[in-house]
Design a protein around this motif. Structure first.
Motif, PDB file in Angstrom:
ATOM      1  N   GLY A  40       1.688   2.925   8.724  1.00  0.00           N
ATOM      2  CA  GLY A  40       1.884   1.550   8.267  1.00  0.00           C
ATOM      3  C   GLY A  40       2.572   0.690   9.303  1.00  0.00           C
ATOM      4  O   GLY A  40       2.223  -0.474   9.499  1.00  0.00           O
ATOM      5  N   ASP A  41       3.544   1.273  10.011  1.00  0.00           N
ATOM      6  CA  ASP A  41       4.300   0.524  11.027  1.00  0.00           C
ATOM      7  C   ASP A  41       3.499   0.279  12.300  1.00  0.00           C
ATOM      8  O   ASP A  41       3.613  -0.774  12.917  1.00  0.00           O
ATOM      9  CB  ASP A  41       5.582   1.274  11.412  1.00  0.00           C
ATOM     10  N   THR A  42       2.709   1.281  12.710  1.00  0.00           N
ATOM     11  CA  THR A  42       2.052   1.216  14.016  1.00  0.00           C
ATOM     12  C   THR A  42       0.575   0.852  13.952  1.00  0.00           C
ATOM     13  O   THR A  42       0.005   0.454  14.967  1.00  0.00           O
ATOM     14  CB  THR A  42       2.167   2.567  14.748  1.00  0.00           C
ATOM     15  N   GLY A  43      -0.051   1.049  12.792  1.00  0.00           N
ATOM     16  CA  GLY A  43      -1.481   0.817  12.685  1.00  0.00           C
ATOM     17  C   GLY A  43      -2.304   1.874  13.389  1.00  0.00           C
ATOM     18  O   GLY A  43      -3.481   1.664  13.696  1.00  0.00           O
ATOM     19  N   SER A  44      -1.703   3.046  13.604  1.00  0.00           N
ATOM     20  CA  SER A  44      -2.376   4.093  14.371  1.00  0.00           C
ATOM     21  C   SER A  44      -1.909   5.469  13.931  1.00  0.00           C
ATOM     22  O   SER A  44      -0.704   5.714  13.838  1.00  0.00           O
ATOM     23  CB  SER A  44      -2.053   3.896  15.862  1.00  0.00           C
ATOM     24  N   ILE A  45      -2.861   6.365  13.711  1.00  0.00           N
ATOM     25  CA  ILE A  45      -2.519   7.756  13.390  1.00  0.00           C
ATOM     26  C   ILE A  45      -1.886   8.411  14.613  1.00  0.00           C
ATOM     27  O   ILE A  45      -0.889   9.113  14.517  1.00  0.00           O
ATOM     28  CB  ILE A  45      -3.761   8.533  12.922  1.00  0.00           C
ATOM     29  N   ALA A  46      -2.480   8.176  15.787  1.00  0.00           N
ATOM     30  CA  ALA A  46      -1.964   8.779  17.019  1.00  0.00           C
ATOM     31  C   ALA A  46      -0.539   8.323  17.301  1.00  0.00           C
ATOM     32  O   ALA A  46       0.336   9.138  17.621  1.00  0.00           O
ATOM     33  CB  ALA A  46      -2.873   8.432  18.197  1.00  0.00           C
ATOM     34  N   ALA A  47      -0.283   7.026  17.198  1.00  0.00           N
ATOM     35  CA  ALA A  47       1.068   6.504  17.475  1.00  0.00           C
ATOM     36  C   ALA A  47       2.076   7.026  16.460  1.00  0.00           C
ATOM     37  O   ALA A  47       3.209   7.369  16.818  1.00  0.00           O
ATOM     38  CB  ALA A  47       1.049   4.982  17.477  1.00  0.00           C
ATOM     39  N   SER A  86       1.166  16.356  17.373  1.00  0.00           N
ATOM     40  CA  SER A  86      -0.100  16.138  18.069  1.00  0.00           C
ATOM     41  C   SER A  86      -1.014  15.257  17.220  1.00  0.00           C
ATOM     42  O   SER A  86      -0.885  15.186  15.998  1.00  0.00           O
ATOM     43  CB  SER A  86      -0.800  17.474  18.340  1.00  0.00           C
ATOM     44  N   TYR A  87      -1.955  14.615  17.898  1.00  0.00           N
ATOM     45  CA  TYR A  87      -2.925  13.786  17.192  1.00  0.00           C
ATOM     46  C   TYR A  87      -3.721  14.640  16.203  1.00  0.00           C
ATOM     47  O   TYR A  87      -3.950  14.228  15.074  1.00  0.00           O
ATOM     48  CB  TYR A  87      -3.874  13.099  18.189  1.00  0.00           C
ATOM     49  N   ALA A 108      -1.607  15.282  13.115  1.00  0.00           N
ATOM     50  CA  ALA A 108      -1.477  14.056  12.323  1.00  0.00           C
ATOM     51  C   ALA A 108      -2.780  13.761  11.593  1.00  0.00           C
ATOM     52  O   ALA A 108      -2.779  13.423  10.400  1.00  0.00           O
ATOM     53  CB  ALA A 108      -1.083  12.886  13.221  1.00  0.00           C
ATOM     54  N   TRP A 109      -3.908  13.887  12.290  1.00  0.00           N
ATOM     55  CA  TRP A 109      -5.229  13.638  11.697  1.00  0.00           C
ATOM     56  C   TRP A 109      -5.480  14.599  10.535  1.00  0.00           C
ATOM     57  O   TRP A 109      -5.954  14.194   9.467  1.00  0.00           O
ATOM     58  CB  TRP A 109      -6.303  13.776  12.758  1.00  0.00           C
ATOM     59  N   THR A 110      -5.152  15.872  10.729  1.00  0.00           N
ATOM     60  CA  THR A 110      -5.334  16.876   9.674  1.00  0.00           C
ATOM     61  C   THR A 110      -4.513  16.526   8.442  1.00  0.00           C
ATOM     62  O   THR A 110      -5.003  16.613   7.301  1.00  0.00           O
ATOM     63  CB  THR A 110      -4.963  18.279  10.192  1.00  0.00           C
ATOM     64  N   LEU A 111      -3.269  16.121   8.644  1.00  0.00           N
ATOM     65  CA  LEU A 111      -2.419  15.755   7.507  1.00  0.00           C
ATOM     66  C   LEU A 111      -2.966  14.533   6.779  1.00  0.00           C
ATOM     67  O   LEU A 111      -2.953  14.479   5.545  1.00  0.00           O
ATOM     68  CB  LEU A 111      -0.984  15.507   7.968  1.00  0.00           C
ATOM     69  N   VAL A 112      -3.467  13.559   7.526  1.00  0.00           N
ATOM     70  CA  VAL A 112      -4.057  12.369   6.902  1.00  0.00           C
ATOM     71  C   VAL A 112      -5.281  12.766   6.085  1.00  0.00           C
ATOM     72  O   VAL A 112      -5.451  12.297   4.946  1.00  0.00           O
ATOM     73  CB  VAL A 112      -4.399  11.300   7.961  1.00  0.00           C
ATOM     74  N   GLU A 113      -6.120  13.632   6.630  1.00  0.00           N
ATOM     75  CA  GLU A 113      -7.298  14.084   5.866  1.00  0.00           C
ATOM     76  C   GLU A 113      -6.878  14.784   4.577  1.00  0.00           C
ATOM     77  O   GLU A 113      -7.478  14.571   3.526  1.00  0.00           O
ATOM     78  CB  GLU A 113      -8.159  15.005   6.725  1.00  0.00           C
ATOM     79  N   GLY A 161      -8.858   0.277  21.997  1.00  0.00           N
ATOM     80  CA  GLY A 161      -8.240  -0.938  21.486  1.00  0.00           C
ATOM     81  C   GLY A 161      -8.874  -1.491  20.228  1.00  0.00           C
ATOM     82  O   GLY A 161      -8.405  -2.475  19.681  1.00  0.00           O
ATOM     83  N   HIS A 162      -9.961  -0.883  19.749  1.00  0.00           N
ATOM     84  CA  HIS A 162     -10.638  -1.420  18.570  1.00  0.00           C
ATOM     85  C   HIS A 162     -10.478  -0.535  17.335  1.00  0.00           C
ATOM     86  O   HIS A 162     -10.845  -0.943  16.255  1.00  0.00           O
ATOM     87  CB  HIS A 162     -12.129  -1.617  18.858  1.00  0.00           C
ATOM     88  N   GLY A 163      -9.973   0.670  17.527  1.00  0.00           N
ATOM     89  CA  GLY A 163      -9.768   1.561  16.399  1.00  0.00           C
ATOM     90  C   GLY A 163      -8.441   1.272  15.733  1.00  0.00           C
ATOM     91  O   GLY A 163      -7.746   0.321  16.064  1.00  0.00           O
ATOM     92  N   GLY A 164      -8.084   2.105  14.785  1.00  0.00           N
ATOM     93  CA  GLY A 164      -6.797   1.935  14.131  1.00  0.00           C
ATOM     94  C   GLY A 164      -6.824   2.513  12.740  1.00  0.00           C
ATOM     95  O   GLY A 164      -7.826   3.081  12.299  1.00  0.00           O
ATOM     96  N   ALA A 165      -5.721   2.391  12.073  1.00  0.00           N
ATOM     97  CA  ALA A 165      -5.585   2.915  10.720  1.00  0.00           C
ATOM     98  C   ALA A 165      -4.622   2.026   9.960  1.00  0.00           C
ATOM     99  O   ALA A 165      -3.753   1.374  10.545  1.00  0.00           O
ATOM    100  CB  ALA A 165      -5.065   4.348  10.754  1.00  0.00           C
TER     101      ALA A 165
END
Length: 128
Positions: free
Chosen positions: A38-45, A53-54, A57-62, A81-85
């Motif tokens: 919510g703060d960063t707009g990015s799963i990686a960040a 690790s990305y 983080a991705w696994t937990l989001v799934e 620069g066009h992706g995000g969450a």
């Protein structure tokens, strides 16, 4: 110089963890990850912010997205620069409700916990 660790306090000690099934878990780390997204707009960040690790983080989001009847995180695919969450309305609600339950739990146990803390041995180390 005194290197005595600070005495534990009763504030913010509750770490609620709800297990709804094998990989259907909501706990402090996953809520922190959602807040980071919510703060960063990015799963990686958000993952980097937590030292994760990305892939983790991705696994937990799934897992979080399949725990409830609707996704908590909406992913936007795209090039550099066009992706995000972003958190969905349900994602925001889950974070809000979790934090409210955590605060209620802290309030409910504060007196008993304070009594336990007064009985700690002088060399007791706080959990962490």
């Amino acid at each position: 110089m005194d290197e005595t660790p600070p005495k534990p306090t009763a504030s913010h000690v509750t770490r609620l963890r709800f297990v709804f099934g094998e990989k259907r878990i909501v706990g402090p780390g996953r809520i922190d990850l959602l807040e980071g997204i919510g703060d960063t707009g990015s799963i990686a960040a958000a993952g980097r912010r937590m030292g994760m690790s990305y892939k983790r983080a991705w696994t937990l989001v799934e897992e979080l997205n399949t725990t409830f009847d609707a996704p908590l995180v909406e992913m936007h695919r795209g090039g550099a620069g066009h992706g995000g969450a972003a958190l969905t309305a349900l994602g925001l609600e889950i974070v809000r409700r979790y934090r409210a339950m955590q605060a209620a739990s802290d309030r409910a146990i504060a007196g008993d916990l304070e009594a336990l803390l007064t009985r700690l041995a002088p060399d007791a180390v706080s959990p962490g």
